[in-house]
Scaffold this active site. Structure first.
Site: not given
Length: 454
Positions: A209, A243
């Site tokens: 991720e 993110c």
């Protein structure tokens, strides 16, 4: 316990077969929930200490997400784990097939510093639901949260089932030298490459991720008031250290100045005339990142913001204009409260331009037109995103979350997270009578019949 001994202890525990029962998995999930409730105050305090998060934001973006993930896994783990029937072709008659979802085994979960509770516990929940054991490595950049999570896990679980290893690069290296059955990493692309390289030595499957430069595209028909509010909200969560935060905005050239005014209105409404004094604005994680962000402000003209407080490591919400695409602020993931606003004159040209960029973790579109939203989504590959909002797709545990290409691989949350920590074991069961056509000798058997069967 030494790292090598810890991994060996978890492998012995897994090989005993206890985690193969869904009842034990659900029991462990319930135990984790009760443990978080006991440690909630310590976790909230740690998030405030590391990142300056208010209690509201810490619960909204960390603990609340974890509790929702726990409910989803506890309610549906049994359904997710059910074998799936697979029909057999006529050529294999009589037979039946089933696909079983098996846990990988001993998993390594490497968590980042920006959401040190959520991004540690959510993949752990998926690992438990799938039947894995887990070694958890929080980030040393968030020491208070790392310690709080370690205390929580030690209070709740036997180390042979789940355990935290604290420390920095030396511990990361030592962990990656071990043979795990699965590695789940959340963090930067640079470190993700190193993790994947280390995993390749043992052919260990990974989920990465990562991040990237997640753009916002504002179509000519968009509601600019709404877009400004929701972009500012998503951008300034955790002081931009998210993110999936909007990295930069694309807007029609003639609408730029009006939109920048709307951004300023939203920032003032949320954080007041002096944002650096607002208790709702988080802090930058450390001096290194603070200095990096101050340097990025030189990549364009500051429309508003730009102020900094070196003592508290806070940076004002800052909007940049006229940033060149080869400038530092447009060549790296910003990961802070700085928002470049760029302009376009033709949507088709913009989409062609963005197709040449690395594939982002998220993309956000603002438009009133369903056709336009579909056009943009179809033209650009990205991990996930929103239409007329930002970030919130991450909060829906029933939407698989993850990247594509340089923004990552693998998915987490809900059933997708369960699948990530599982592999599919396929079994064909053959029944009587035995059909002899497959056995030699083959002379005299019609090839035409074989072709029909197959």
């Amino acid at each position: 316990m030494e790292i090598k001994e810890l991994v060996a202890a978890q492998r012995r525990y897994f090989n005993e077969g206890l985690t193969r029962t869904v009842s034990l998995r659900r029991q462990m999930l319930l135990r984790l929930k009760k443990g978080i409730e006991r440690h909630e105050e310590a976790l909230l305090s740690a998030l405030e200490q590391d990142l300056g998060k208010s209690r509201f934001e810490a619960y909204e973006t960390e603990l609340g997400v974890v509790y929702a993930e726990l409910r989803e896994a506890w309610n549906h783990a049994e359904k997710w784990a059910q074998p799936r029937k697979a029909r057999s072709p006529l050529s294999l008659f009589p037979s039946g097939g089933r696909v079983y979802y098996e846990p990988y085994g001993v998993a390594l979960i490497m968590a980042p510093w920006n959401y040190p509770v959520q991004l540690t516990l959510v993949p752990l929940i998926s690992a438990i639901a799938a039947g894995c054991t887990a070694v958890i490595k929080p980030s040393a950049y968030a020491p208070a949260s790392s310690a709080a999570v370690a205390d929580l896990i030690a209070d709740v679980f036997d180390p042979a089932f789940a355990a935290v290893v604290q420390g920095g690069r030396a511990q990361n290296t030592a962990l990656l030298e071990q043979k795990f059955d699965f590695i789940f990493f959340t963090g930067s692309s640079q470190v993700g490459r190193a993790v994947m390289t280390a995993a390749a030595q043992n052919l260990t499957p990974v989920a990465l991720e990562l991040g990237g430069k997640s753009p916002v595209i504002i179509a000519p028909d968009a509601d600019l008031d709404l877009a400004a509010r929701r972009i500012v909200w998503g951008k300034l969560l955790n002081a931009g250290q998210t993110c999936v935060a909007p990295d930069h905005v694309w807007i029609m050239e003639e609408a730029r100045d009006y939109f920048v005014d709307k951004l300023l209105e939203a920032v003032t409404r949320f954080y007041g005339e002096r944002p650096l004094e607002s208790p709702d604005l988080g802090r930058i994680i450390n001096q290194k990142h603070f200095d990096r962000l101050r340097g990025l402000m030189e990549s364009g003209s500051v429309a508003f913001g730009g102020g900094c407080d070196p003592e508290t490591l806070r940076i004002e919400p800052t909007v940049l204009m006229d940033a060149a695409e080869d400038s530092p602020v447009m060549e790296e993931e910003i990961f802070g409260p700085i928002l470049p606003v760029l302009t376009y004159t033709d949507m088709d040209e913009l989409l062609s331009h963005l197709q040449e960029k690395p594939r982002p973790l998220a993309l956000y579109t603002f438009t009133r037109n369903k056709w336009m939203a579909k056009k943009i989504s179809d033209a650009l590959p990205f991990g996930g995103g929103c239409v007329n909002d930002t970030v919130l797709h991450l909060a829906n545990g029933r939407l698989p979350f993850g990247g594509v290409g340089e923004s990552g691989m693998g998915r987490c949350h809900g059933e997708a997270g369960f699948r990530t920590f599982s592999y599919e074991k396929s079994i064909l069961r053959k029944y009587s009578p035995d059909v002899p056509v497959r056995y030699p000798p083959h002379q005299g058997k019609g090839l035409g019949l074989l072709k029909k069967l197959m």
